[in-house]
Design a protein around this motif. Structure first.
Motif, PDB file in Angstrom:
ATOM      1  N   PHE A   6      -7.593  -7.804  -2.226  1.00  0.00           N
ATOM      2  CA  PHE A   6      -6.319  -7.121  -2.448  1.00  0.00           C
ATOM      3  C   PHE A   6      -5.497  -7.087  -1.162  1.00  0.00           C
ATOM      4  O   PHE A   6      -4.285  -7.309  -1.170  1.00  0.00           O
ATOM      5  N   LEU A   7      -6.155  -6.804  -0.033  1.00  0.00           N
ATOM      6  CA  LEU A   7      -5.447  -6.749   1.246  1.00  0.00           C
ATOM      7  C   LEU A   7      -4.891  -8.113   1.635  1.00  0.00           C
ATOM      8  O   LEU A   7      -3.768  -8.223   2.137  1.00  0.00           O
ATOM      9  N   ILE A   8      -5.670  -9.155   1.396  1.00  0.00           N
ATOM     10  CA  ILE A   8      -5.199 -10.511   1.707  1.00  0.00           C
ATOM     11  C   ILE A   8      -4.006 -10.862   0.814  1.00  0.00           C
ATOM     12  O   ILE A   8      -3.002 -11.400   1.295  1.00  0.00           O
ATOM     13  N   ALA A   9      -4.099 -10.550  -0.477  1.00  0.00           N
ATOM     14  CA  ALA A   9      -2.981 -10.831  -1.391  1.00  0.00           C
ATOM     15  C   ALA A   9      -1.731 -10.077  -0.957  1.00  0.00           C
ATOM     16  O   ALA A   9      -0.623 -10.626  -0.948  1.00  0.00           O
ATOM     17  N   LEU A  13       2.004 -11.619   0.630  1.00  0.00           N
ATOM     18  CA  LEU A  13       3.325 -11.342   0.060  1.00  0.00           C
ATOM     19  C   LEU A  13       4.334 -10.898   1.118  1.00  0.00           C
ATOM     20  O   LEU A  13       5.536 -10.873   0.854  1.00  0.00           O
ATOM     21  N   GLU A  14       3.862 -10.566   2.300  1.00  0.00           N
ATOM     22  CA  GLU A  14       4.789 -10.111   3.340  1.00  0.00           C
ATOM     23  C   GLU A  14       5.853 -11.145   3.697  1.00  0.00           C
ATOM     24  O   GLU A  14       7.033 -10.795   3.770  1.00  0.00           O
ATOM     25  N   PRO A  15       5.514 -12.410   3.951  1.00  0.00           N
ATOM     26  CA  PRO A  15       6.589 -13.358   4.266  1.00  0.00           C
ATOM     27  C   PRO A  15       7.561 -13.547   3.107  1.00  0.00           C
ATOM     28  O   PRO A  15       8.733 -13.833   3.332  1.00  0.00           O
ATOM     29  N   PHE A  43       7.170  -4.212  -3.137  1.00  0.00           N
ATOM     30  CA  PHE A  43       6.407  -3.278  -3.967  1.00  0.00           C
ATOM     31  C   PHE A  43       4.992  -3.807  -4.226  1.00  0.00           C
ATOM     32  O   PHE A  43       4.015  -3.072  -4.097  1.00  0.00           O
ATOM     33  N   MET A  44       4.890  -5.077  -4.594  1.00  0.00           N
ATOM     34  CA  MET A  44       3.573  -5.650  -4.887  1.00  0.00           C
ATOM     35  C   MET A  44       2.700  -5.693  -3.643  1.00  0.00           C
ATOM     36  O   MET A  44       1.493  -5.440  -3.713  1.00  0.00           O
ATOM     37  N   SER A  45       3.288  -6.012  -2.489  1.00  0.00           N
ATOM     38  CA  SER A  45       2.526  -6.044  -1.249  1.00  0.00           C
ATOM     39  C   SER A  45       1.939  -4.667  -0.944  1.00  0.00           C
ATOM     40  O   SER A  45       0.756  -4.545  -0.613  1.00  0.00           O
ATOM     41  N   LEU A  46       2.751  -3.639  -1.061  1.00  0.00           N
ATOM     42  CA  LEU A  46       2.271  -2.280  -0.804  1.00  0.00           C
ATOM     43  C   LEU A  46       1.279  -1.824  -1.871  1.00  0.00           C
ATOM     44  O   LEU A  46       0.320  -1.109  -1.576  1.00  0.00           O
ATOM     45  N   MET A  47       1.476  -2.248  -3.115  1.00  0.00           N
ATOM     46  CA  MET A  47       0.546  -1.901  -4.181  1.00  0.00           C
ATOM     47  C   MET A  47      -0.834  -2.513  -3.918  1.00  0.00           C
ATOM     48  O   MET A  47      -1.861  -1.859  -4.059  1.00  0.00           O
ATOM     49  N   PHE A  48      -0.841  -3.788  -3.495  1.00  0.00           N
ATOM     50  CA  PHE A  48      -2.109  -4.434  -3.183  1.00  0.00           C
ATOM     51  C   PHE A  48      -2.787  -3.763  -1.990  1.00  0.00           C
ATOM     52  O   PHE A  48      -4.011  -3.595  -1.981  1.00  0.00           O
ATOM     53  N   MET A  53      -7.186  -0.174  -0.017  1.00  0.00           N
ATOM     54  CA  MET A  53      -7.603   1.031   0.705  1.00  0.00           C
ATOM     55  C   MET A  53      -8.598   1.876  -0.080  1.00  0.00           C
ATOM     56  O   MET A  53      -9.226   2.764   0.486  1.00  0.00           O
ATOM     57  N   LYS A  54      -8.768   1.591  -1.354  1.00  0.00           N
ATOM     58  CA  LYS A  54      -9.716   2.365  -2.156  1.00  0.00           C
ATOM     59  C   LYS A  54     -11.166   2.056  -1.796  1.00  0.00           C
ATOM     60  O   LYS A  54     -12.049   2.857  -2.067  1.00  0.00           O
ATOM     61  N   THR A  55     -11.407   0.887  -1.202  1.00  0.00           N
ATOM     62  CA  THR A  55     -12.786   0.513  -0.873  1.00  0.00           C
ATOM     63  C   THR A  55     -13.027   0.398   0.634  1.00  0.00           C
ATOM     64  O   THR A  55     -14.146   0.160   1.038  1.00  0.00           O
ATOM     65  N   MET A  56     -11.965   0.548   1.437  1.00  0.00           N
ATOM     66  CA  MET A  56     -12.098   0.426   2.891  1.00  0.00           C
ATOM     67  C   MET A  56     -11.375   1.589   3.544  1.00  0.00           C
ATOM     68  O   MET A  56     -10.533   2.229   2.920  1.00  0.00           O
TER      69      MET A  56
END
Length: 107
Positions: A6-9, A13-15, A43-48, A53-56
């Motif tokens: 999720f963090l990588i995805a 999306l940032e660029p 929005f999707m970048s922050l959602m991912f 953050m739920k597992t780390m």
């Protein structure tokens, strides 16, 4: 999907939203389209990132998300705008990735 994916995805999306933001601010007839792309990708970048953050831990998650975003933005700038990549940039990004790996291993 694990937290790391999720963090990588989200970082990838940032660029997308950074480039869309620059296009939306330009003098173009497709300004509304670029604003929609900008807001959707942001929005999707922050959602991912939130899902990751739920597992780390928060600090590790943010560091990974930021590093992936920075690296992918550098690559996108090189491909789309032919920006130069010096050995200093490569060294700095490498140090970031080593630091994140160290944080992950220590955590």
């Amino acid at each position: 999907m694990s937290g790391l994916l999720f963090l990588i995805a989200g970082g990838l999306l940032e660029p997308v939203w950074v480039i869309a933001m620059t296009k939306a601010g330009g003098n173009t007839d497709r300004r509304a389209f670029w604003y929609i792309v900008f807001l959707s990708a942001m929005f999707m970048s922050l959602m991912f990132m939130s899902r990751g953050m739920k597992t780390m831990s928060v600090g590790i998650s943010y560091a990974i998300w930021t590093a992936v975003g920075a690296l992918s933005t550098i690559v996108a700038g090189r491909i789309l705008y032919h920006e130069g990549i010096s050995w200093k940039k490569v060294a700095a990004v490498t140090l970031i990735l080593i630091g994140i790996s160290g944080l992950e291993a220590a955590g």
